[in-house]
Design an enzyme around this catalytic site. Sequence first.
Site, PDB file in Angstrom:
ATOM      1  N   PHE A 125     -87.012 -15.759  -7.200  1.00 46.94           N
ATOM      2  CA  PHE A 125     -85.750 -15.396  -8.059  1.00 46.94           C
ATOM      3  C   PHE A 125     -85.645 -13.711  -7.982  1.00 46.94           C
ATOM      4  CE2 PHE A 125     -82.855 -14.429 -11.662  1.00 46.94           C
ATOM      5  CZ  PHE A 125     -82.086 -15.351 -11.621  1.00 46.94           C
ATOM      6  N   ASP A 169     -94.696 -17.006 -12.397  1.00 45.81           N
ATOM      7  CA  ASP A 169     -93.453 -17.121 -13.070  1.00 45.81           C
ATOM      8  C   ASP A 169     -92.984 -18.378 -13.295  1.00 45.81           C
ATOM      9  OD1 ASP A 169     -90.669 -17.213 -14.052  1.00 45.81           O
ATOM     10  OD2 ASP A 169     -90.219 -15.435 -13.017  1.00 45.81           O
ATOM     11  N   TYR A 173     -85.005 -19.583 -22.415  1.00 49.57           N
ATOM     12  CA  TYR A 173     -83.302 -20.501 -22.556  1.00 49.57           C
ATOM     13  C   TYR A 173     -83.191 -21.459 -21.606  1.00 49.57           C
ATOM     14  CZ  TYR A 173     -82.751 -16.655 -18.965  1.00 49.57           C
ATOM     15  OH  TYR A 173     -82.795 -16.137 -17.851  1.00 49.57           O
ATOM     16  N   LYS A 174     -84.222 -21.635 -20.650  1.00 47.91           N
ATOM     17  CA  LYS A 174     -83.871 -22.789 -19.772  1.00 47.91           C
ATOM     18  C   LYS A 174     -84.438 -23.963 -20.214  1.00 47.91           C
ATOM     19  CE  LYS A 174     -83.723 -19.601 -15.931  1.00 47.91           C
ATOM     20  NZ  LYS A 174     -84.460 -18.806 -14.877  1.00 47.91           N
ATOM     21  N   ARG A 191     -76.480 -27.459  -7.338  1.00 46.82           N
ATOM     22  CA  ARG A 191     -78.106 -27.431  -8.047  1.00 46.82           C
ATOM     23  C   ARG A 191     -77.774 -28.264  -9.200  1.00 46.82           C
ATOM     24  NH1 ARG A 191     -81.236 -22.340 -10.373  1.00 46.82           N
ATOM     25  NH2 ARG A 191     -79.674 -22.420 -11.766  1.00 46.82           N
TER      26      ARG A 191
HETATM   27  C1  LIG Z   1     -83.868 -17.477 -14.731  1.00 43.95           C
HETATM   28  C2  LIG Z   1     -85.037 -16.574 -14.119  1.00 43.95           C
HETATM   29  C3  LIG Z   1     -85.365 -15.312 -14.693  1.00 43.95           C
HETATM   30  C4  LIG Z   1     -84.339 -14.547 -15.454  1.00 43.95           C
HETATM   31  O1  LIG Z   1     -84.675 -13.483 -16.217  1.00 43.95           O
HETATM   32  P1  LIG Z   1     -84.069 -12.669 -17.003  1.00 43.95           P
HETATM   33  O2  LIG Z   1     -84.630 -11.552 -17.493  1.00 43.95           O
HETATM   34  O3  LIG Z   1     -84.038 -13.910 -18.276  1.00 43.95           O
HETATM   35  O4  LIG Z   1     -82.486 -12.650 -16.958  1.00 43.95           O
HETATM   36  C5  LIG Z   1     -86.377 -14.644 -13.898  1.00 43.95           C
HETATM   37  N1  LIG Z   1     -87.017 -15.174 -12.911  1.00 43.95           N
HETATM   38  C6  LIG Z   1     -86.888 -16.363 -12.553  1.00 43.95           C
HETATM   39  C7  LIG Z   1     -87.883 -16.766 -11.505  1.00 43.95           C
HETATM   40  C8  LIG Z   1     -86.048 -17.139 -12.996  1.00 43.95           C
HETATM   41  O5  LIG Z   1     -85.751 -18.425 -12.563  1.00 43.95           O
END
Ligand SMILES: *Cc1c(COP(=O)(O)O)cnc(C)c1O
Length: 404
Positions: free
Chosen positions: A120, A191, A216-217, A363
């Site tokens: 990401f 992560d 939040y996921k 997705r």
């Molecule tokens: C959703 C996601 C994030 C989001 O980071 P935020 O700081 O909460 O915006 C970071 N890394 C990965 C791999 C994600 O899927």
Amino acid sequence: MSHPLDQNDPLAVKRQAFQVPDGVIYLDGNSLGVLPAHVPARLQQVVAQEWGNSLIRGWNDHGWFDLPAKVGNRIARLIGAEENTVVAADSTSINVFKVLAAALQLRPDRKIILSDNGNFPTDLYMAQGLRDLLDRGHELHVVSPDEVEANITDEIAVMMLTEVDYRTGRRYDMSALTEKAHASGALAFWDLAHSAGAFPVDLAGAKADFAVGCGYKYLNGGPGAPAFLYVAPKHQDQITPPLTGWMGHDAPFAFDLDYRPGTGIDRMRVGTPPILALSALDAALDVFDDVSMNDIRTKSLSLCELFLSEVEARCPNLELASPRDPNVRGSQISFRFKEGYALMQALIAKGVIGDFRAPDVVRFGFTPLYLSHADVMRAVDIMEEILRDRLWDSEEYKTRQKVT
Ligand SMILES: *Cc1c(COP(=O)(O)O)cnc(C)c1O
């Protein structure tokens, strides 16, 4: 409509624990989980009673000060982490920065951070910012996912990977790659944004050094919920936090003029925790109290297989973007379609909510706590109709909004 695979589903009762809007089939719990039904009342109580009546006394009387650790321990149970190794704090992006900086300091003679181009972007951005800020000759090596293993050498300081690829759902073998990293003297930093709450994770068993993830996921903590971070027990008193805020100080209320890191995972705290948001996440985690992550995985595999096979049979213009082998997949299925954005807008207009990731990926996330096989069939019925009748081919679906 009922579906035979829903007959003996041990998780079927959990749907009533969530406030799924009428007419919606929600296939986006990997981006923002559904509101657990009891959270509004709990939040109301925190606002009106804890905040409203207790005011400053709430830090002691309602355990606000220890809430990051309490929520951390509840998340630890879901990701196979030892007691007192996880703290709920900040955002995932900020935790990536904190953890990566701490990890690099444990390998002062090595300069390379290894990551992959399926990661990401924010994780890569944070690494780039840290590299530039440190200005000590660190390099970020970004390779393709299938080249990661071959690039683990004795020059790598930290291998920083996201277990499940946010676009394709491809899942790394955390245990094998961690072992490989350790054999080369590198640290393994995972992560878990698309792993925590989606399937069983075994951080301790895999001997991961560090981890971060989102609240939040799949953990359903609400938009912008606090994230979490994990530090393996053996590193906790060795690391130097890069963000040396008072909440991570050894004695915050001694008000010393000099920083001294706290013991254990507490030193990775920074500032005052957001109690309202943390309370929502804390309450949301209740839904996991009496379910087994293995049951979640079993149902996730079943939902994903059904979706994949039905879509391939009925929507031939979509190209599978996820691995076919369920063993190397998280809890999502993605397809490529040139007009993917318009397709997703047409789906959302008919109540099937997934999301779109540039350039052409649609997705679909599968959250076994509130989805049934009947939902999956209904979603495919709707997508089949949209594609057959080219309902996506309309201007109103092609104008991109800010958040896709
Ligand atoms: C959703 C996601 C994030 C989001 O980071 P935020 O700081 O909460 O915006 C970071 N890394 C990965 C791999 C994600 O899927």
